[in-house]
Design an enzyme around this catalytic site. Sequence first.
Site, PDB file in Angstrom:
ATOM      1  N   ASN A  92      -4.035   7.830   7.292  1.00 58.19           N
ATOM      2  CA  ASN A  92      -4.302   8.580   6.068  1.00 58.19           C
ATOM      3  C   ASN A  92      -5.779   8.980   6.103  1.00 58.19           C
ATOM      4  OD1 ASN A  92      -3.097   9.740   3.738  1.00 58.19           O
ATOM      5  ND2 ASN A  92      -4.091   8.214   2.442  1.00 58.19           N
ATOM      6  N   ASN A 136      -7.220   5.189   0.899  1.00 54.19           N
ATOM      7  CA  ASN A 136      -7.643   6.564   0.631  1.00 54.19           C
ATOM      8  C   ASN A 136      -9.157   6.709   0.709  1.00 54.19           C
ATOM      9  OD1 ASN A 136      -6.602   9.239   0.107  1.00 54.19           O
ATOM     10  ND2 ASN A 136      -5.000   8.233  -1.091  1.00 54.19           N
ATOM     11  N   ASP A 186      -7.844   9.607  -5.280  1.00 54.96           N
ATOM     12  CA  ASP A 186      -7.441   9.991  -3.926  1.00 54.96           C
ATOM     13  C   ASP A 186      -8.701  10.104  -3.066  1.00 54.96           C
ATOM     14  OD1 ASP A 186      -6.162  11.223  -1.661  1.00 54.96           O
ATOM     15  OD2 ASP A 186      -4.604  11.981  -2.968  1.00 54.96           O
TER      16      ASP A 186
END
Length: 279
Positions: A92, A136, A186
Amino acid sequence: MVDTSCRLGEGPVWHPDEKRLYWVDIEAGRLHRYDPETGAHDCPVETSVLAGVTMQRDGSLLAFMDRGRVGRVVDGELTGATEIVDSPTRFNDVIADPAGRVFCGTMPAESGDGRLFRLDTDGTVTTVETGVGIPNGMGFTRDRERFYFTETEAHTIYRYDYDEETGAVSDRERFVESPETPGLPDGMTVDSAGNIWSARWEGGCVVKYDGDGTELERFDVPTEKVTSVAFGGSDLDALYVTTAGGDPDGRADDAAGALFRLDVEASGRPEFRSDVRLD
Protein backbone atom coordinates in the site's frame (compact mmCIF):
# COMPACT_ATOMS: atom_id res chain seq x y z
CA MET A 1 -8.28 18.90 -12.48
CA VAL A 2 -6.86 16.06 -14.58
CA ASP A 3 -9.75 13.71 -15.39
CA THR A 4 -7.97 10.37 -15.07
CA SER A 5 -10.93 8.32 -13.76
CA CYS A 6 -8.61 6.27 -11.52
CA ARG A 7 -10.21 3.32 -9.81
CA LEU A 8 -7.82 3.81 -6.89
CA GLY A 9 -5.53 6.78 -7.48
CA GLU A 10 -2.77 6.94 -4.86
CA GLY A 11 0.81 7.83 -3.96
CA PRO A 12 1.58 11.16 -5.69
CA VAL A 13 5.30 11.99 -5.94
CA TRP A 14 6.74 15.16 -7.46
CA HIS A 15 9.85 14.51 -9.60
CA PRO A 16 11.88 17.76 -9.65
CA ASP A 17 14.35 16.52 -12.27
CA GLU A 18 11.53 15.97 -14.77
CA LYS A 19 9.19 18.64 -13.36
CA ARG A 20 6.40 16.08 -13.49
CA LEU A 21 4.05 14.46 -11.02
CA TYR A 22 3.80 10.67 -10.80
CA TRP A 23 1.03 8.70 -9.13
CA VAL A 24 -0.53 5.24 -9.41
CA ASP A 25 -3.90 3.69 -10.09
CA ILE A 26 -3.41 0.67 -7.87
CA GLU A 27 -6.16 -1.61 -9.12
CA ALA A 28 -5.62 -0.77 -12.79
CA GLY A 29 -1.86 -1.24 -12.43
CA ARG A 30 -1.08 2.08 -14.12
CA LEU A 31 1.66 4.60 -13.45
CA HIS A 32 0.38 8.08 -14.30
CA ARG A 33 2.66 10.96 -15.27
CA TYR A 34 1.62 14.62 -15.56
CA ASP A 35 3.44 17.76 -16.70
CA PRO A 36 1.64 20.81 -15.23
CA GLU A 37 3.48 23.22 -17.55
CA THR A 38 2.20 21.63 -20.75
CA GLY A 39 -0.80 19.70 -19.44
CA ALA A 40 0.62 16.51 -20.97
CA HIS A 41 -0.52 13.31 -19.25
CA ASP A 42 0.32 9.69 -20.02
CA CYS A 43 0.68 6.25 -18.43
CA PRO A 44 4.18 4.91 -19.18
CA VAL A 45 3.67 1.69 -17.20
CA GLU A 46 0.71 -0.69 -17.17
CA THR A 47 0.95 -3.91 -15.17
CA SER A 48 -1.27 -6.07 -12.95
CA VAL A 49 -1.03 -4.12 -9.68
CA LEU A 50 1.00 -1.00 -8.91
CA ALA A 51 0.68 0.18 -5.32
CA GLY A 52 3.20 3.02 -5.06
CA VAL A 53 6.53 4.44 -6.13
CA THR A 54 9.51 6.19 -4.61
CA MET A 55 12.03 8.30 -6.49
CA GLN A 56 15.54 6.86 -6.52
CA ARG A 57 18.64 9.06 -6.20
CA ASP A 58 19.54 8.33 -9.82
CA GLY A 59 16.14 9.61 -10.99
CA SER A 60 14.57 6.21 -11.66
CA LEU A 61 11.57 4.96 -9.67
CA LEU A 62 11.11 2.02 -7.34
CA ALA A 63 7.74 0.39 -8.02
CA PHE A 64 5.94 -1.52 -5.25
CA MET A 65 3.48 -4.11 -6.53
CA ASP A 66 1.64 -7.23 -5.38
CA ARG A 67 2.89 -10.46 -3.72
CA GLY A 68 5.76 -8.59 -2.07
CA ARG A 69 7.38 -7.60 -5.37
CA VAL A 70 9.42 -4.48 -6.09
CA GLY A 71 10.77 -3.41 -9.50
CA ARG A 72 12.39 -0.39 -11.12
CA VAL A 73 11.00 2.06 -13.64
CA VAL A 74 13.77 3.35 -15.91
CA ASP A 75 12.92 5.60 -18.86
CA GLY A 76 9.26 4.67 -18.50
CA GLU A 77 9.86 0.90 -18.53
CA LEU A 78 9.22 -1.45 -15.60
CA THR A 79 12.01 -3.99 -15.10
CA GLY A 80 13.45 -6.48 -12.62
CA ALA A 81 10.51 -7.32 -10.34
CA THR A 82 11.96 -8.95 -7.19
CA GLU A 83 10.08 -10.46 -4.24
CA ILE A 84 11.35 -8.77 -1.07
CA VAL A 85 8.71 -10.08 1.38
CA ASP A 86 6.50 -13.16 1.41
CA SER A 87 3.03 -11.67 1.17
CA PRO A 88 -0.20 -12.88 -0.47
CA THR A 89 -1.38 -9.29 -0.75
CA ARG A 90 -0.14 -6.06 -2.28
CA PHE A 91 1.83 -3.18 -0.92
CA ASN A 92 0.00 0.00 0.00
CA ASP A 93 1.58 3.36 0.89
CA VAL A 94 5.39 3.72 0.67
CA ILE A 95 7.86 6.47 1.52
CA ALA A 96 11.62 6.96 1.29
CA ASP A 97 13.41 8.09 4.42
CA PRO A 98 16.26 10.65 4.65
CA ALA A 99 18.93 7.92 4.37
CA GLY A 100 17.46 6.25 1.27
CA ARG A 101 15.56 3.41 2.93
CA VAL A 102 11.87 2.79 2.20
CA PHE A 103 9.07 2.25 4.68
CA CYS A 104 6.40 0.15 2.98
CA GLY A 105 3.11 -1.31 4.19
CA THR A 106 1.29 -4.44 3.00
CA MET A 107 -2.46 -4.87 3.00
CA PRO A 108 -4.05 -7.44 5.32
CA ALA A 109 -5.01 -10.85 3.98
CA GLU A 110 -7.31 -11.21 6.96
CA SER A 111 -8.67 -8.55 9.27
CA GLY A 112 -5.90 -6.77 11.16
CA ASP A 113 -2.87 -8.58 9.78
CA GLY A 114 -1.42 -5.80 7.64
CA ARG A 115 2.26 -5.03 8.19
CA LEU A 116 4.76 -2.23 7.97
CA PHE A 117 8.27 -3.02 6.73
CA ARG A 118 11.53 -1.12 6.32
CA LEU A 119 13.49 -1.87 3.14
CA ASP A 120 17.13 -0.94 3.72
CA THR A 121 19.47 0.32 1.02
CA ASP A 122 21.22 -3.07 0.76
CA GLY A 123 17.90 -4.81 0.08
CA THR A 124 17.38 -6.32 3.53
CA VAL A 125 13.91 -6.09 5.06
CA THR A 126 12.91 -5.46 8.69
CA THR A 127 9.39 -5.85 10.09
CA VAL A 128 8.38 -2.64 11.86
CA GLU A 129 4.73 -3.27 12.78
CA THR A 130 2.31 -6.20 12.60
CA GLY A 131 -1.41 -6.41 13.34
CA VAL A 132 -2.22 -3.33 11.26
CA GLY A 133 -5.70 -2.76 9.81
CA ILE A 134 -4.76 -0.77 6.70
CA PRO A 135 -1.23 0.75 6.63
CA ASN A 136 -1.31 4.17 5.06
CA GLY A 137 0.21 7.68 4.87
CA MET A 138 3.67 8.34 6.32
CA GLY A 139 6.01 11.28 6.83
CA PHE A 140 8.84 12.79 8.86
CA THR A 141 9.10 15.86 11.06
CA ARG A 142 11.29 18.75 9.90
CA ASP A 143 14.05 17.85 12.36
CA ARG A 144 13.99 14.22 11.12
CA GLU A 145 13.55 12.96 14.67
CA ARG A 146 9.95 11.74 14.39
CA PHE A 147 8.10 9.45 11.97
CA TYR A 148 4.37 9.52 11.20
CA PHE A 149 2.35 6.44 10.24
CA THR A 150 -1.38 6.34 9.48
CA GLU A 151 -3.55 3.35 10.37
CA THR A 152 -6.74 4.00 8.49
CA GLU A 153 -9.14 1.62 10.23
CA ALA A 154 -8.02 2.91 13.63
CA HIS A 155 -8.79 6.53 12.57
CA THR A 156 -5.30 7.31 13.84
CA ILE A 157 -2.02 8.89 12.80
CA TYR A 158 0.76 7.59 15.03
CA ARG A 159 4.05 9.30 15.78
CA TYR A 160 7.29 7.51 16.62
CA ASP A 161 10.79 8.47 17.63
CA TYR A 162 12.98 7.94 14.57
CA ASP A 163 16.73 7.30 14.33
CA GLU A 164 18.03 8.47 10.96
CA GLU A 165 21.31 6.60 11.37
CA THR A 166 19.72 3.17 11.84
CA GLY A 167 16.18 3.66 10.53
CA ALA A 168 14.74 2.34 13.80
CA VAL A 169 11.43 3.67 15.11
CA SER A 170 10.29 3.42 18.72
CA ASP A 171 7.98 4.82 21.44
CA ARG A 172 4.79 4.94 19.37
CA GLU A 173 2.18 7.47 20.46
CA ARG A 174 -1.18 8.58 19.12
CA PHE A 175 -0.61 11.85 17.31
CA VAL A 176 -4.09 12.36 15.82
CA GLU A 177 -7.15 10.28 16.61
CA SER A 178 -10.09 11.55 14.59
CA PRO A 179 -13.23 9.37 14.78
CA GLU A 180 -15.48 12.43 14.48
CA THR A 181 -13.78 13.87 11.37
CA PRO A 182 -15.56 12.92 8.12
CA GLY A 183 -14.13 9.83 6.47
CA LEU A 184 -10.95 7.93 7.34
CA PRO A 185 -7.32 9.14 7.36
CA ASP A 186 -5.47 7.99 4.24
CA GLY A 187 -2.31 9.38 2.58
CA MET A 188 -0.47 12.36 4.03
CA THR A 189 2.42 14.76 3.61
CA VAL A 190 4.35 17.21 5.79
CA ASP A 191 4.89 20.78 4.62
CA SER A 192 7.92 23.05 5.05
CA ALA A 193 6.47 24.51 8.26
CA GLY A 194 5.99 21.07 9.83
CA ASN A 195 2.22 20.92 9.37
CA ILE A 196 0.57 17.63 8.41
CA TRP A 197 -1.88 17.34 5.49
CA SER A 198 -4.09 14.25 5.71
CA ALA A 199 -6.37 13.00 2.92
CA ARG A 200 -9.74 11.71 4.11
CA TRP A 201 -11.06 8.56 2.42
CA GLU A 202 -14.84 8.90 1.93
CA GLY A 203 -14.60 12.27 3.69
CA GLY A 204 -14.30 14.53 0.64
CA CYS A 205 -11.58 16.70 2.14
CA VAL A 206 -7.96 17.23 3.15
CA VAL A 207 -7.31 18.14 6.79
CA LYS A 208 -4.35 20.26 7.92
CA TYR A 209 -2.89 19.69 11.40
CA ASP A 210 -0.13 21.53 13.21
CA GLY A 211 2.87 19.81 14.77
CA ASP A 212 0.91 19.24 17.99
CA GLY A 213 -1.92 17.45 16.20
CA THR A 214 -4.41 20.32 16.39
CA GLU A 215 -6.69 20.67 13.37
CA LEU A 216 -6.08 23.99 11.61
CA GLU A 217 -8.17 23.85 8.41
CA ARG A 218 -10.20 21.61 6.13
CA PHE A 219 -10.09 21.84 2.36
CA ASP A 220 -13.01 20.42 0.42
CA VAL A 221 -12.43 18.17 -2.59
CA PRO A 222 -15.38 17.63 -4.98
CA THR A 223 -15.46 13.84 -4.59
CA GLU A 224 -15.63 11.59 -1.53
CA LYS A 225 -12.76 9.13 -1.93
CA VAL A 226 -9.75 11.38 -1.31
CA THR A 227 -6.67 9.19 -1.09
CA SER A 228 -3.39 11.12 -0.86
CA VAL A 229 -1.58 14.45 -1.20
CA ALA A 230 1.79 15.80 -2.31
CA PHE A 231 3.28 19.23 -2.90
CA GLY A 232 4.60 19.86 -6.39
CA GLY A 233 5.51 22.52 -8.89
CA SER A 234 8.78 24.43 -9.26
CA ASP A 235 8.26 26.13 -5.87
CA LEU A 236 6.50 23.14 -4.26
CA ASP A 237 3.53 25.38 -3.56
CA ALA A 238 0.77 23.42 -5.34
CA LEU A 239 -0.96 20.69 -3.34
CA TYR A 240 -1.86 17.77 -5.61
CA VAL A 241 -4.63 15.46 -4.45
CA THR A 242 -5.36 11.96 -5.75
CA THR A 243 -8.80 10.37 -5.58
CA ALA A 244 -10.57 7.07 -6.28
CA GLY A 245 -13.91 5.84 -7.55
CA GLY A 246 -13.33 6.06 -11.29
CA ASP A 247 -15.04 3.23 -13.15
CA PRO A 248 -15.32 2.70 -16.91
CA ASP A 249 -18.87 1.39 -16.34
CA GLY A 250 -19.94 4.55 -14.57
CA ARG A 251 -18.60 6.70 -11.74
CA ALA A 252 -20.29 7.68 -8.52
CA ASP A 253 -19.72 11.31 -9.56
CA ASP A 254 -18.03 13.15 -12.40
CA ALA A 255 -14.92 13.95 -10.35
CA ALA A 256 -14.27 10.48 -8.91
CA GLY A 257 -10.76 9.26 -9.69
CA ALA A 258 -9.45 12.63 -10.91
CA LEU A 259 -6.26 14.42 -9.89
CA PHE A 260 -6.85 17.82 -8.28
CA ARG A 261 -4.65 20.77 -7.45
CA LEU A 262 -5.42 22.88 -4.39
CA ASP A 263 -3.98 26.39 -4.17
CA VAL A 264 -3.02 26.70 -0.52
CA GLU A 265 -0.88 29.09 1.49
CA ALA A 266 1.82 26.53 2.15
CA SER A 267 4.76 24.87 0.45
CA GLY A 268 6.27 21.43 0.64
CA ARG A 269 9.74 20.00 1.02
CA PRO A 270 11.65 18.01 -1.60
CA GLU A 271 10.82 14.32 -1.42
CA PHE A 272 13.46 12.11 0.14
CA ARG A 273 14.92 9.76 -2.44
CA SER A 274 15.33 6.05 -2.04
CA ASP A 275 18.71 4.44 -2.70
CA VAL A 276 17.83 0.76 -2.63
CA ARG A 277 19.86 -1.87 -4.45
CA LEU A 278 17.85 -4.88 -5.56
CA ASP A 279 19.42 -8.17 -6.71
